[in-house]
Design a protein around this motif. Structure first.
Motif, mmCIF file in Angstrom:
data_model
loop_
_atom_site.group_PDB
_atom_site.id
_atom_site.type_symbol
_atom_site.label_atom_id
_atom_site.label_comp_id
_atom_site.label_asym_id
_atom_site.label_seq_id
_atom_site.Cartn_x
_atom_site.Cartn_y
_atom_site.Cartn_z
ATOM 1 N N SER A 40 0.821 -1.213 0.000
ATOM 2 C CA SER A 40 0.000 0.000 0.000
ATOM 3 C C SER A 40 0.854 1.262 0.000
ATOM 4 O O SER A 40 0.501 2.266 -0.626
ATOM 5 C CB SER A 40 -0.933 0.006 1.212
ATOM 6 O OG SER A 40 -1.905 -1.001 1.052
ATOM 7 N N SER A 41 1.992 1.216 0.692
ATOM 8 C CA SER A 41 2.910 2.357 0.662
ATOM 9 C C SER A 41 3.382 2.608 -0.764
ATOM 10 O O SER A 41 3.483 3.759 -1.200
ATOM 11 C CB SER A 41 4.140 2.083 1.537
ATOM 12 O OG SER A 41 3.772 2.063 2.884
ATOM 13 N N ARG B 5 0.600 4.307 -2.772
ATOM 14 C CA ARG B 5 0.433 5.725 -2.467
ATOM 15 C C ARG B 5 1.600 6.555 -2.982
ATOM 16 O O ARG B 5 1.410 7.686 -3.434
ATOM 17 C CB ARG B 5 0.278 5.911 -0.963
ATOM 18 C CG ARG B 5 -1.008 5.271 -0.522
ATOM 19 C CD ARG B 5 -1.433 5.632 0.859
ATOM 20 N NE ARG B 5 -2.787 5.114 1.034
ATOM 21 C CZ ARG B 5 -3.603 5.472 1.995
ATOM 22 N NH1 ARG B 5 -3.200 6.358 2.872
ATOM 23 N NH2 ARG B 5 -4.800 4.972 2.078
ATOM 24 N N LEU C 271 1.010 10.432 -2.960
ATOM 25 C CA LEU C 271 0.138 10.689 -1.806
ATOM 26 C C LEU C 271 0.886 10.399 -0.507
ATOM 27 O O LEU C 271 0.309 9.923 0.451
ATOM 28 C CB LEU C 271 -1.117 9.807 -1.871
ATOM 29 C CG LEU C 271 -2.117 10.119 -2.967
ATOM 30 C CD1 LEU C 271 -3.251 9.106 -2.968
ATOM 31 C CD2 LEU C 271 -2.681 11.520 -2.795
ATOM 32 N N GLN C 272 2.176 10.667 -0.493
ATOM 33 C CA GLN C 272 2.979 10.298 0.672
ATOM 34 C C GLN C 272 3.688 11.504 1.270
ATOM 35 O O GLN C 272 4.909 11.578 1.213
ATOM 36 C CB GLN C 272 4.037 9.263 0.276
ATOM 37 C CG GLN C 272 3.529 7.889 0.001
ATOM 38 C CD GLN C 272 3.186 7.136 1.250
ATOM 39 O OE1 GLN C 272 2.900 7.739 2.277
ATOM 40 N NE2 GLN C 272 3.191 5.835 1.191
ATOM 41 N N ILE D 65 -6.907 5.725 -8.532
ATOM 42 C CA ILE D 65 -6.881 4.597 -7.612
ATOM 43 C C ILE D 65 -8.294 4.196 -7.210
ATOM 44 O O ILE D 65 -9.194 5.030 -7.138
ATOM 45 C CB ILE D 65 -6.037 4.962 -6.364
ATOM 46 C CG1 ILE D 65 -5.914 3.771 -5.413
ATOM 47 C CG2 ILE D 65 -6.615 6.179 -5.641
ATOM 48 C CD1 ILE D 65 -4.813 3.916 -4.388
ATOM 49 N N PHE E 165 -10.026 2.040 -4.018
ATOM 50 C CA PHE E 165 -9.625 1.513 -2.715
ATOM 51 C C PHE E 165 -10.375 0.233 -2.368
ATOM 52 O O PHE E 165 -11.347 -0.149 -3.010
ATOM 53 C CB PHE E 165 -9.888 2.549 -1.630
ATOM 54 C CG PHE E 165 -9.040 3.772 -1.758
ATOM 55 C CD1 PHE E 165 -7.746 3.777 -1.270
ATOM 56 C CD2 PHE E 165 -9.524 4.912 -2.371
ATOM 57 C CE1 PHE E 165 -6.959 4.905 -1.382
ATOM 58 C CE2 PHE E 165 -8.745 6.045 -2.487
ATOM 59 C CZ PHE E 165 -7.457 6.038 -1.992
ATOM 60 N N ASP F 258 -6.414 -1.224 -5.297
ATOM 61 C CA ASP F 258 -5.868 -1.651 -4.003
ATOM 62 C C ASP F 258 -6.863 -2.606 -3.353
ATOM 63 O O ASP F 258 -7.787 -2.183 -2.689
ATOM 64 C CB ASP F 258 -5.620 -0.412 -3.128
ATOM 65 C CG ASP F 258 -4.812 -0.762 -1.881
ATOM 66 O OD1 ASP F 258 -4.557 -1.968 -1.673
ATOM 67 O OD2 ASP F 258 -4.461 0.149 -1.128
ATOM 68 N N GLU G 177 -7.228 10.147 7.175
ATOM 69 C CA GLU G 177 -6.686 8.904 6.619
ATOM 70 C C GLU G 177 -7.726 8.128 5.821
ATOM 71 O O GLU G 177 -7.411 7.111 5.225
ATOM 72 C CB GLU G 177 -6.147 8.023 7.746
ATOM 73 C CG GLU G 177 -4.995 8.649 8.524
ATOM 74 C CD GLU G 177 -3.850 9.051 7.609
ATOM 75 O OE1 GLU G 177 -3.548 8.291 6.675
ATOM 76 O OE2 GLU G 177 -3.285 10.147 7.823
ATOM 77 N N ASP H 146 -10.322 6.803 3.017
ATOM 78 C CA ASP H 146 -10.092 6.663 1.584
ATOM 79 C C ASP H 146 -10.710 7.794 0.778
ATOM 80 O O ASP H 146 -10.161 8.206 -0.230
ATOM 81 C CB ASP H 146 -10.639 5.317 1.106
ATOM 82 C CG ASP H 146 -9.805 4.163 1.619
ATOM 83 O OD1 ASP H 146 -8.656 4.421 2.018
ATOM 84 O OD2 ASP H 146 -10.285 3.021 1.633
ATOM 85 N N GLN I 19 -8.367 10.560 0.700
ATOM 86 C CA GLN I 19 -7.230 10.185 -0.145
ATOM 87 C C GLN I 19 -7.618 10.267 -1.630
ATOM 88 O O GLN I 19 -6.847 10.724 -2.459
ATOM 89 C CB GLN I 19 -6.778 8.755 0.179
ATOM 90 C CG GLN I 19 -6.208 8.591 1.579
ATOM 91 C CD GLN I 19 -4.919 9.355 1.762
ATOM 92 O OE1 GLN I 19 -4.120 9.466 0.854
ATOM 93 N NE2 GLN I 19 -4.725 9.921 2.951
ATOM 94 N N ALA J 138 -6.014 12.436 -4.540
ATOM 95 C CA ALA J 138 -5.520 11.862 -5.787
ATOM 96 C C ALA J 138 -6.070 12.623 -6.995
ATOM 97 O O ALA J 138 -5.509 12.567 -8.073
ATOM 98 C CB ALA J 138 -5.906 10.384 -5.883
#
Lengths: 587, 325, 380
Positions: free
Chosen positions: A379-380, A383, A388-389, A422, A424, A506, C266, C268, C271, C275
């Motif tokens: 997953s790291s 991202r 996204l890190q 992405i 999820f 993912d 955190e 999704d 996120q 993105a």
């Protein structure tokens, strides 16, 4: 030994979640209760211990154990039987253990409660834990060790019946195999009856003596495992379940489809509850509720040997490796490191190397599976690929379309975001519950295609909704009005709205029921063919990889340990870790 | 551990400095020593000389941050900020408006405060936890429902009414205890009964409901189901498992206030004539004695930060998952 | 017919602004099926419905008491119309019989005579000690200066309401902005905001409020020229108290919002928005704020009763509203010493108790119903 008859479980609002389930457990044998989410399998198990959640009640039925009805036993006596004659292992080993007591203290307590002559040490040895684990707290143990500790606790009262509710669902594949083996050994050694609850056909096939298939609060088929898995399932639902489960053997073939999803508790259709989704449905099915006869609840049961065994020889997918030229995505020596701060000044003392020197490439129209267990860094990696890190240090090279992704700034980064998207894992947390579906889908367009007018945006959204099998009527509604499978379709539509070339998936189906998973996989396959999408498919499910991916990379501890074409890696794994993974996959 | 303590202390300093600056800004920035002087001298027509005299008397005749008249270090030290604010760090509280040394007063008055506050705190905590556990044990029954409604009613009554009601009922009509007063040592024990009792009762609604909610939340966790599945008695599950885990959030709320017990309770002390820091503070507010208020603000922050540190230490003691570093 | 001149005190303006905001919220959430269902849940519970009606009564009293005006006084012809210095409210007009019917001193509820005996010269010239008859009947008696107690209690409602609501108005923007920013951005921003609220939290609440009120008092004292009437002066003092309570009281909600935002950050869907390159401002407005709104509503409703009670304690401490403003705190403060009188004067205190208890109990029960409907898990 234990006879459960006509169990009815009522929810607080009066609906029935379990509706007349009968089961028989025998010493030394394993009964698997197989079903998708929401069919009532966990409530059936909890009923046997009379540990239903508050407000949920047993509204009918009997459970006879040694000439006693469990349901009419006084609570005081029932307490002696809980953990004594009947014990239960739960799904989440972390939350099921008391976090502030040592393992020894929690086992000891059960020993005292049942006046058992066993000792903490002997129980730990029985579940293959080391003696020093006795003084550990749950947080100091791994997931597998915790589940072993929980099992040890439940063995304290020398139960005759052990109920295991999805005992390995929260665990990695390799650990899952160990725990299943442990359960089987213990059952044999202690002559226990094992009631194993699972949604996983592979586990059922591996563990069961008898299988009871649950659908919409009822047993729809009950048969010896040997017969059932030799393609003799007679209920259309059981048969369909087996056919929608992806595997290497079904590679290249479409999975047979099972439309719709499991109906909600109480919202069951009249007549046969499976009728709306059934491929063999007859008009009578919609009128008449079929009884359970000869182990099958169907008016028109299938013949025993109709289905052909799946072809074992795996074939490469059409034009899978024929893509030529420069790859769409190239990753070289990528590192994602998180700082660990320590000491007086909170200086970075060390790094967690979540991804440590990963190189891979992905062609247009290709599916690359990224396989690994929890904590391997997959997953790291995903991202980091999407930038996204913010918290981590990312080094190495990522090139999409020849562009250096890690160097992108401002407008270039914006342009990149419409090329890589992405989907999820969790369809519930991936859609904002307070936004309408239309707004959710529009968000990406507004951010990345400011030149589009409202009309054009709306057209695009409608097109995508239609493409994933929904329509414009979804736009004014909120996500909670949709089922898990529909939400995952919405998430896919959201990503596709901005017309990406690379889609990172993912674990896109691991929160879904198998029947719904097949629908989503078919959709993903069709979209890939249409748009030439490149998929980076992150998963821990090896049969799924075998079915879906062109190539596979196996990741362990932040590094790639094996890479290659799927059919080659799956047939002849080189690295010991890949071999272990494959050997552990149930079924 | 040592590293942790050092870091914690290093973290405490900026907070205390912040408190210091805030109070300084409030008392010397927003309102000036001239305003203070006029307020104290009262009346409409006050001469500039009278204001100056008052300021000199009380040491307010200095510039804020920089004193050009001073020599060397005195340029900085002979200022309001250093004399009236920074000196608090050395626990040098200066003199009150009536000329008495605040530090000495605090040293004298904190013991009566503690004598009332500590039993109130300990007995109260015990009572609240006991009632909360009792209600949780009978959850989903009429006992719980009635209990909760009663608690809501109790928390809807102003603390002042508990004091007045208690004094009228127990002291005036029934004459079980003296209406107010204080004496040190065992001989003064009968003076403590009423304030302690009232202190306990006035907190009962809020605290018990809070603890009940905590216990109920713990009761919903998976490990409680495991404990039942092991065949443990409901009693054991409640006391060993639920209480054991709820102890952690309870500690956060409880330990942090312990050092502040020294400050006493404003209302109780003033109603019952207890010569503690609470009544000292309330008198200072009513007399508009800014020096005392400033000192008490600083002391309160100091004790709060001490409480935070104690909380962390107690966490490490109770929760095996916490390691201080 | 005497003319009147509508007078808008600052607190009136703020209160009406607040009502308008609540109105806007109601209008907006009428369209959302979800919000409607949640609020229906609040009123479906019997406790929620009853307490809501009681609250409606108190709020109407407060609103009628906020429609202020001044009465025209006779002005010599040719001059501009002049108005009385006394500011009245619509509630005062409604309660005119109670307001104007004052006695000399104490009288018990519904009593026909004053409490205290006086030496009276009778018609035959002899002097007797008897309690003089009262001019009007007072349902809840009169206080020391002969004012009607019921009238005082009704006038106190507005003060309580204002403190319970206006404080929130000051506190909310601070708590939301700082709490969400700390949770969402993390890092340095979080450190700075955490420092700020730990510092504020470290000061004992009553002391900080008292200190600030002292300072404000000094300012008001020094600037008598700011006010053209006693009402304006008392009004400013009340507003200052609300502002102080708000400025010192935002830390609790901010902490709650920070923790919730940390979790949301955190998730999704946030996120996914990142993105898409959605800006921070948009993410905060569309993803974070709507998903913490229930916490904000619950806190606002829960805090109300605490603030009403806080006024009482602060008034006792000497850091409350202006002594001339009718408030429950001032009423209790004046009444508590009367218990020591012989015969006992119990009715002012009893009235204050009954009104305050009803108001706070209704607020608490309503808050419980709101919490149960908005956050079914966290209901305690």
């Amino acid at each position: 030994m234990l006879q459960l008859a006509d169990l009815v479980v009522r929810l607080p609002d009066g609906r029935h979640a379990v509706d007349g389930v009968s089961l028989a457990l025998e010493a030394g044998r394993c009964l698997v209760l197989l079903g998708e989410s929401g069919c009532g399998k966990s409530l059936t198990a909890l009923s046997l211990l009379r540990l239903l959640p508050e407000g949920v009640t047993i509204a009918g039925g009997q459970a006879r154990l040694a000439e006693q009805d469990l349901f009419s036993l006084p609570e005081r006596q029932m307490r002696g039987w809980r953990g004594g004659r009947l014990a239960m292992v739960f799904q989440e080993p972390m939350s099921s253990l008391n976090p502030v007591l040592t393992i020894a203290a929690q086992i000891e307590e059960a020993l005292v409660a049942h006046g058992s002559s066993q000792t903490v040490a002997s129980l730990l040895a029985d579940v293959d834990l080391q003696p020093q684990h006795a003084q550990s707290y749950p947080f100091q143990l791994s997931g597998g060790q915790r589940q072993r500790a929980l099992i040890a606790m439940m063995l304290a009262g020398e139960p005759e019946i052990l109920i295991a509710d999805e005992p390995t669902t929260a665990l990695d594949v390799t650990v899952q195999a160990q725990i299943l083996r442990l359960l089987r050994d213990l059952q044999a050694k202690r002559r226990m009856a094992l009631l194993l609850i699972t949604h996983d056909l592979g586990i059922a096939r591996e563990m069961a003596d008898t299988v009871a298939v649950l659908y919409a609060g009822q047993v729809v088929e009950e048969a010896p495992a040997s017969a059932l898995f030799a393609c003799a399932a007679r209920h259309p639902y059981t048969r369909a379940l087996m056919q929608v489960t992806p595997s290497l053997g079904r590679r290249g073939q479409p999975l047979s489809s099972l439309p719709g999803s499991v109906p909600l508790a109480g919202a069951w259709p009249r007549g046969c509850r499976f009728a709306p989704r059934c491929g063999q449905v007859q008009p009578r099915c919609r009128e008449l509720a079929p009884p359970l006869e000869h182990g099958v609840r169907c008016l028109f049961p299938l013949d025993q040997a109709v289905a052909s065994p799946p072809s074992i020889a795996a074939q490469p997918l059409a034009d899978a490796t024929s893509a030529q030229g420069t790859p769409l995505l190239q990753v070289e020596d990528l590192c994602v490191h998180y700082p660990i701060r320590r000491g007086l000044w909170q200086r970075t003392a060390d790094w967690v190397r979540a991804v440590d020197g990963v190189s891979l490439h992905l062609n247009r129209g290709e599916t690359l599976a990224l396989v690994g267990e929890s904590g391997c860094g997959k997953s790291s990696l995903a991202r980091a690929l999407l930038r996204l890190q913010p918290q981590a240090t990312v080094r190495g090279r990522i090139r999409l379309h020849g562009e250096e992704v890690l160097n992108l700034r401002g407008a270039d980064l914006h342009a990149f975001r419409s090329r890589a998207q992405i989907v999820f894992q969790d369809p519930f947390s991936s859609l904002n519950p307070r936004m309408r579906v239309g707004d959710i889908l529009e968000e990406g367009l507004q951010a990345l295609r400011p030149e589009m007018g409202p009309g054009a945006r709306r057209q695009q959204i409608e097109r995508m909704l239609n493409r994933v099998g929904l329509d414009a009527s979804a736009m004014p509604r909120y996500p909670h009005a949709f089922s898990g499978g529909q939400r995952q379709r919405l998430a896919i539509a959201r990503a596709l709205c901005v017309e990406p070339q690379l889609l990172i998936l993912d674990e896109p189906t691991s929160a879904l029921d198998v029947s719904v998973q097949a629908q989503v996989l078919a959709l993903l396959r069709a979209l890939q063919d249409e748009h030439g999408l490149a998929y980076l498919f992150i998963t821990h499910n090896l049969p799924l990889v075998g079915y879906f991916a062109d190539r596979v990379v196996v990741m362990q501890g932040g590094k790639i340990v094996e890479a290659g074409a799927t059919e080659i890696v799956m047939a002849a794994p080189q690295h010991p870790y890949t071999q272990a993974l494959l050997a552990s996959a149930p079924g | 551990m040592i590293t942790y303590l050092i870091r914690r202390l290093a973290y405490a300093l900026p907070i205390l400095l912040g408190v210091n600056l805030l109070t300084f800004a409030l008392f010397f920035g927003v309102s000036s020593p001239d305003d203070m002087a006029r307020l104290h001298l009262g009346g409409k027509r006050i001469t500039a000389e009278a204001v100056e005299r008052w300021k000199v008397q009380h040491g307010y005749d200095l510039p804020h941050f920089y004193n050009p008249a001073g020599e060397g270090v005195a340029k900085v030290t002979q200022t309001l900020f250093v004399q009236k604010s920074l000196k608090l760090f050395a626990l040098d509280f200066g003199a009150a408006d009536d000329g008495r040394d605040i530090g000495r007063e605090i040293g004298k008055r904190m013991w009566p405060s503690l004598v009332v506050a500590l039993p109130t705190f300990v007995l109260g905590l015990g009572a609240y936890l006991a009632i909360a556990l009792f209600l949780v044990f009978f959850r989903n029954t009429a006992i719980d429902t009635v209990g909760v409604i009663l608690l809501v009613a109790l928390m809807s009554i102003s603390g002042l009414f508990y004091v007045i009601g208690g004094q009228v009922l127990l002291a005036k009509w029934w004459q079980w205890v003296p209406i107010s007063g204080y004496a040190p040592g065992l001989s003064g024990l009968h003076f403590l009964v009423l304030p302690v009792l009232i202190g306990m009762v006035s907190g009962i609604g809020d605290s018990t409901r809070f603890y009940r909610a905590l216990f109920l939340e713990e009761a919903g966790h998976d490990y409680v189901r495991t404990a039942h599945a092991k065949g443990l008695s409901p009693f054991r599950v409640l006391f060993r498992h639920i209480l054991g885990n709820a102890a952690i959030p309870i500690l956060t709320g409880v330990v942090v206030v312990i050092p502040r017990l020294f400050l006493g309770s404003l209302i109780l002390e003033s109603f019952f004539g207890i010569p503690g820091l609470g009544s000292y503070t309330i008198d200072a507010i009513q007399a508009q004695d800014f020096a005392i208020v400033r000192a008490m603000v600083f002391l309160g922050s100091l004790l709060y930060i001490l409480g935070l540190m104690l909380t962390d230490l107690s966490y490490a003691w109770v929760d095996p998952r916490v390691r201080l570093q | 017919m005497m003319g009147i001149q509508p007078t808008l005190l600052i607190s009136d303006a703020v209160l009406f602004l607040l009502l308008a905001a609540v109105g806007a919220y109601v209008w907006r959430s009428r369209r959302s099926e979800r919000a409607r269902a949640t609020w229906r849940g609040v009123f479906a519970a019997r406790m929620g419905r009853w307490s809501a009606w009681v609250m409606v009564f108190f709020v109407s009293v407060g609103v009628f008491d906020s429609l202020h005006f001044r009465v025209a006084v006779e002005t010599p012809a040719g001059q501009a119309q002049q108005y009385s210095g006394e500011v009245l409210s619509v509630l005062d007009t409604v309660l005119t019989p109670l307001r104007t019917a004052s006695e000399k001193t104490y009288s018990a509820p519904l009593a026909a005579t004053l409490l205290v005996k006086e030496s009276v010269t009778l018609a035959d010239g002899s002097v007797a000690r008897l309690a003089p008859a009262i001019a009007h009947v007072h349902p809840l008696g009169t206080d020391k200066v002969g004012q009607d107690v019921l009238y005082l209690a009704l006038k106190s409602v507005r003060t309580g309401l204002l403190i319970g609501t206006l404080t929130t108005l000051v506190m909310l923007p601070l708590a939301c902005a700082l709490g969400i920013a700390a949770g969402y951005f993390g890092g340095r921003v979080d450190d700075a905001i955490q420092y700020l609220y730990t510092t504020l939290n470290s000061i004992p609440g009553v002391l900080l409020i008292a200190a600030a009120v002292l300072v404000v008092d000094v300012q008001i004292d020094a600037h008598g020229e700011w006010f053209n009437s006693a009402a304006a002066r008392a009004d400013l003092r009340l507003l200052a108290l609300c502002a102080i309570l708000g400025l010192t009281g935002w830390t609790g909600l901010a902490r709650l919002l920070r923790a919730e935002t940390l979790k949301l950050r955190e998730l999704d869907y946030i996120q996914a928005a990142r993105a898409f390159g959605v800006s921070h401002g948009r993410i905060l407005a569309r993803h974070v704020l709507p998903n913490v709104a229930h916490l904000v509503i619950i806190t606002v409703v829960l805090d109300f009763s605490g603030l009403v009670l806080a006024e009482v304690v602060l008034s006792y401490v000497g850091a409350g509203v202006d002594p001339a403003t009718p408030s429950f705190g001032n009423m209790i403060n004046a009444a508590r010493l009367e218990l020591a009188r012989e015969p006992v004067v119990w009715w002012p205190l009893a009235t204050a108790f009954a009104f305050l208890f009803t108001l706070v109990l209704a607020a608490n029960l309503f808050a419980d119903a709101v919490r149960a409907a908005f956050d079914p898990r966290g209901a305690g």
